[in-house]
Design a protein around this motif. Structure first.
Motif, PDB file in Angstrom:
ATOM      1  N   SER A 528       0.831  -1.208   0.000  1.00 14.91           N
ATOM      2  CA  SER A 528       0.000   0.000   0.000  1.00 14.91           C
ATOM      3  C   SER A 528       0.860   1.251   0.000  1.00 14.91           C
ATOM      4  CB  SER A 528      -0.940  -0.001   1.218  1.00 14.91           C
ATOM      5  OG  SER A 528      -1.738  -1.171   1.238  1.00 14.91           O
ATOM      6  N   HIS A 529       0.249   2.342  -0.449  1.00 14.97           N
ATOM      7  CA  HIS A 529       0.959   3.629  -0.492  1.00 14.97           C
ATOM      8  C   HIS A 529       1.178   4.152   0.931  1.00 14.97           C
ATOM      9  CE1 HIS A 529       1.789   7.875  -1.336  1.00 14.97           C
ATOM     10  NE2 HIS A 529       2.133   7.486  -2.549  1.00 14.97           N
ATOM     11  N   PRO A 530       2.373   4.647   1.256  1.00 14.51           N
ATOM     12  CA  PRO A 530       2.659   5.114   2.623  1.00 14.51           C
ATOM     13  C   PRO A 530       1.684   6.162   3.142  1.00 14.51           C
ATOM     14  CG  PRO A 530       4.676   4.984   1.349  1.00 14.51           C
ATOM     15  CD  PRO A 530       3.558   4.743   0.388  1.00 14.51           C
ATOM     16  N   LEU A 531       1.251   7.087   2.286  1.00 21.13           N
ATOM     17  CA  LEU A 531       0.361   8.158   2.729  1.00 21.13           C
ATOM     18  C   LEU A 531      -1.034   7.630   3.044  1.00 21.13           C
ATOM     19  CD1 LEU A 531      -0.183  11.157   3.243  1.00 21.13           C
ATOM     20  CD2 LEU A 531      -0.740  11.389   0.810  1.00 21.13           C
ATOM     21  N   THR A 532      -1.588   6.826   2.147  1.00 17.50           N
ATOM     22  CA  THR A 532      -2.967   6.358   2.328  1.00 17.50           C
ATOM     23  C   THR A 532      -3.083   5.245   3.357  1.00 17.50           C
ATOM     24  OG1 THR A 532      -2.678   4.882   0.420  1.00 17.50           O
ATOM     25  CG2 THR A 532      -3.711   7.033   0.025  1.00 17.50           C
ATOM     26  N   ARG A 533      -1.974   4.567   3.671  1.00 17.56           N
ATOM     27  CA  ARG A 533      -2.055   3.577   4.736  1.00 17.56           C
ATOM     28  C   ARG A 533      -1.915   4.239   6.106  1.00 17.56           C
ATOM     29  NH1 ARG A 533       3.789   1.278   3.385  1.00 17.56           N
ATOM     30  NH2 ARG A 533       5.022   2.214   5.071  1.00 17.56           N
ATOM     31  N   PRO A 538     -10.607   9.882   1.764  1.00 19.89           N
ATOM     32  CA  PRO A 538     -11.782   9.382   1.032  1.00 19.89           C
ATOM     33  C   PRO A 538     -11.507   9.242  -0.462  1.00 19.89           C
ATOM     34  CG  PRO A 538     -12.428  11.070   2.608  1.00 19.89           C
ATOM     35  CD  PRO A 538     -10.928  11.054   2.603  1.00 19.89           C
ATOM     36  N   PHE A 539     -12.002   8.150  -1.026  1.00 18.16           N
ATOM     37  CA  PHE A 539     -11.890   7.815  -2.456  1.00 18.16           C
ATOM     38  C   PHE A 539     -10.467   7.377  -2.853  1.00 18.16           C
ATOM     39  CE2 PHE A 539     -15.080  11.273  -2.118  1.00 18.16           C
ATOM     40  CZ  PHE A 539     -16.211  10.502  -2.320  1.00 18.16           C
ATOM     41  N   LYS A 544      -5.497   3.102  -3.427  1.00 18.99           N
ATOM     42  CA  LYS A 544      -4.058   3.003  -3.209  1.00 18.99           C
ATOM     43  C   LYS A 544      -3.681   1.920  -2.196  1.00 18.99           C
ATOM     44  CE  LYS A 544      -2.647   6.361  -5.924  1.00 18.99           C
ATOM     45  NZ  LYS A 544      -1.700   6.109  -7.043  1.00 18.99           N
ATOM     46  N   ASN A 545      -4.658   1.481  -1.392  1.00 20.20           N
ATOM     47  CA  ASN A 545      -4.360   0.476  -0.373  1.00 20.20           C
ATOM     48  C   ASN A 545      -4.726  -0.919  -0.855  1.00 20.20           C
ATOM     49  OD1 ASN A 545      -3.445   2.447   1.319  1.00 20.20           O
ATOM     50  ND2 ASN A 545      -5.260   2.504   2.619  1.00 20.20           N
TER      51      ASN A 545
END
Length: 558
Positions: A528-533, A538-539, A544-545
């Motif tokens: 998963s992407h570091p920011l979104t994890r 939202p959305f 990304k995860n």
């Protein structure tokens, strides 16, 4: 005692003690009774929830720290929480008594935390003024760090509460009670946190005198050590003092806690940013910013040095603790719990001091009052934008944790609804997911946890009636050496809980032997992407995860 109000302007920013308490109780109960606050530390389960279950139901997992041979943990701390559980069991109207006790204890811990935080807030308001008091409350209320620590069943959380009250008494000049609370944090919670009280000890000796400070210390020893030793003697059947043992093990052995993993210094910086976001840089800069504020205040005259020493002594423990923690090789999130309230206070001091510094600088350059007024209005807008951003990031972090990592709660809670045809004990097996077991409180009567070989270190062992709590079992060691006596044959498992990793076929899982009863999504950080994890967006997070199935399996022939 005269308060050290940093603000030079009058302020109507204030929240009543009653409203503060109600809001804090509300957010702490949300942390306690929902799956939003996950059990992120297996030490909380194995060293605290499991012995509590043993005291209540005579079954549970025992770690090597509770072997009388080592005696690193106190049953006094466990007995306090077990008594909460006993009280809840008398009041419980829910069909699943054990689940009610689990969440009931967390509710009590959260409520106690709310009262301690409210006292801390009132003391900050009394000492620093209403502006810093308000921002301290807002940061306590909103931060993911406090959301987690307030209901965690850990000595570091226990010490955090005692230290909040200690600093509250210190700010109200009740130094004797402050010393008493520090002793409680050290002797009943976590002994290492005593270093946070070094500035308080110096102040107490200076104000009360050496002998009176020692007197309060001796009184505290009697109040905390005597009942602790009596309870531990009852369980261990020998005189034992766990705070000394844990210091000896962690400081004076060749390996100490480093056996359980080491992390770079950046581990704590990243962790603190995730739990406090923009408050971290504010708190880090609090002492330099406050020093500049002192320097720019000519009206203070000869009071400058006194005010600087007085207030900086309340900020210094944060720097002392971080200096020590960053140098330690073995790092855990829970080691920082004790400074969470101080970090909120330091961020508030930094924020209010910064707002005062700019107009002071402009006046020193003889700027006209209209321009200064416009700048002050802009700064106020900027401050509230920053606070709003912090709230948003905090909520995003808390929601993200709930979405990403709450699957174990859902899956283990589902076991109670599984019907089996067994007339014997039902074996619930775990392999690589042993450390996410949320405790025996989630296992119905007649079900038992079992470990399948998949871990190279030392696992806990079920309490054995042969040894009880007073005899030293031969299968424990203090060097994290693997003990094969813990392992269970997968062929004898009835239920199995595991995380189904992509492109990984576990040998203990065979499609012909197991069927999936319940699945829940669990985030795979590596995919998963570091920011979104780290934060729920939202959305974007859903795209990304990457999630894998956290699954409850049942053997086909059950």
């Amino acid at each position: 005692m005269k308060k050290r109000n940093i603000s030079t302007s009058s302020s109507t920013l204030y929240i009543s003690i009653r409203r503060c308490l109600i809001l804090l109780i509300g957010i702490r109960l949300i942390s306690a009774v929902t799956n939003v606050n996950i059990l992120s530390d297996c030490d909380e389960v194995m060293n605290y929830w499991e012995p509590t279950h043993y005291l209540l139901y005579h079954s549970g997992l025992q770690t090597w720290e509770y072997s009388p041979q080592y005696g690193l943990r106190s049953y006094f701390y466990i007995a306090i929480h077990a008594s909460m559980g006993k009280f809840i069991s008398f009041l419980s109207i829910f069909p699943n008594e054990k689940i009610a006790i689990f969440f009931g204890i967390r509710m009590i811990l959260g409520t106690i935390s709310a009262f301690c935080e409210t006292f801390f807030y009132s003391s900050v308001t009394h000492y620093f003024g209403s502006k810093i008091g308000l921002f301290t409350f807002l940061f306590l209320f909103s931060s993911p760090g406090m959301f987690i620590a307030s209901t965690a069943y850990l000595p570091s959380s226990f010490s955090m509460l005692f230290l909040m009250v200690a600093f509250g008494f210190w700010m109200k000049d009740k130094l004797g009670m402050a010393v008493f609370c520090v002793a409680g944090a050290t002797l009943m919670g976590w002994p290492f946190c005593v270093v946070l009280a070094l500035p308080l000890a110096i102040h107490s000796i200076y104000s009360l005198g050496l002998f009176k400070t020692i007197g309060w210390g001796l009184y505290s020893l009697i109040c905390f050590v005597v009942p602790s030793c009596l309870v531990d003697f009852y369980f261990y059947e020998k005189l034992i003092f766990p705070p000394i043992n844990i210091i000896l093990y962690n400081v004076f052995t060749s390996h100490g806690a480093d056996l359980y993993g080491t992390e770079p210094w950046s581990f704590y910086i990243i962790n603190l940013f995730l739990n406090f976001n923009i408050l971290l840089p504010l708190a880090t800069l609090s002492l330099p910013i406050f020093s500049l504020w002192i320097y720019l205040r000519p009206v203070l005259g000869g009071w400058k040095s006194i005010l600087f020493v007085d207030i900086s002594s309340k900020l210094l423990p944060l720097y002392i603790w971080m200096g020590i923690m960053l140098k330690m090789a073995h790092k855990e999130e829970r080691f920082l719990f004790v400074i969470y309230p101080l970090l909120c206070l330091a961020a508030a001091v930094s924020l209010v001091s910064s707002a005062e510094i700019v107009p002071l600088l402009l006046r020193s350059f003889n700027c006209d009052s209209i321009k200064i007024h416009k700048v002050v209005r802009f700064i106020k807008s900027l401050i509230w934008f920053g606070v709003s951003l912090s709230f948003l990031l905090s909520a995003s972090r808390i929601v993200g944790n709930a979405i990403n990592y709450s699957a174990p709660f859902f899956i283990w809670n589902h076991i109670a609804s599984v019907e089996t045809n067994q007339n014997r004990e039902v074996n619930v097996c775990v392999a690589k997911e042993w450390y996410r077991f949320p405790s025996h409180f989630f296992l119905p009567k007649g079900y038992e946890i079992r470990f399948i070989p998949r871990f190279g270190g030392q696992l806990p062992q079920l309490f054995d009636s042969k040894y009880g709590t007073s005899l030293s079992p031969p299968y424990f060691n203090d060097i994290n050496r693997e003990e094969t006596s813990r392992y269970f044959n997968v062929k004898d498992c009835d239920l199995l809980i595991d995380l189904e990793l992509p492109n990984v076929k576990e040998t203990y899982l065979n499609d012909m032997d197991w069927i999936a009863l319940k699945k829940a999504p669990f985030l795979l950080s590596s995919h998963s992407h570091p920011l979104t994890r780290a934060f729920y967006i939202p959305f974007l997070s859903s795209h990304k995860n990457f999630f894998a199935n956290y699954t409850l399996f049942e053997k086909r022939n059950v």
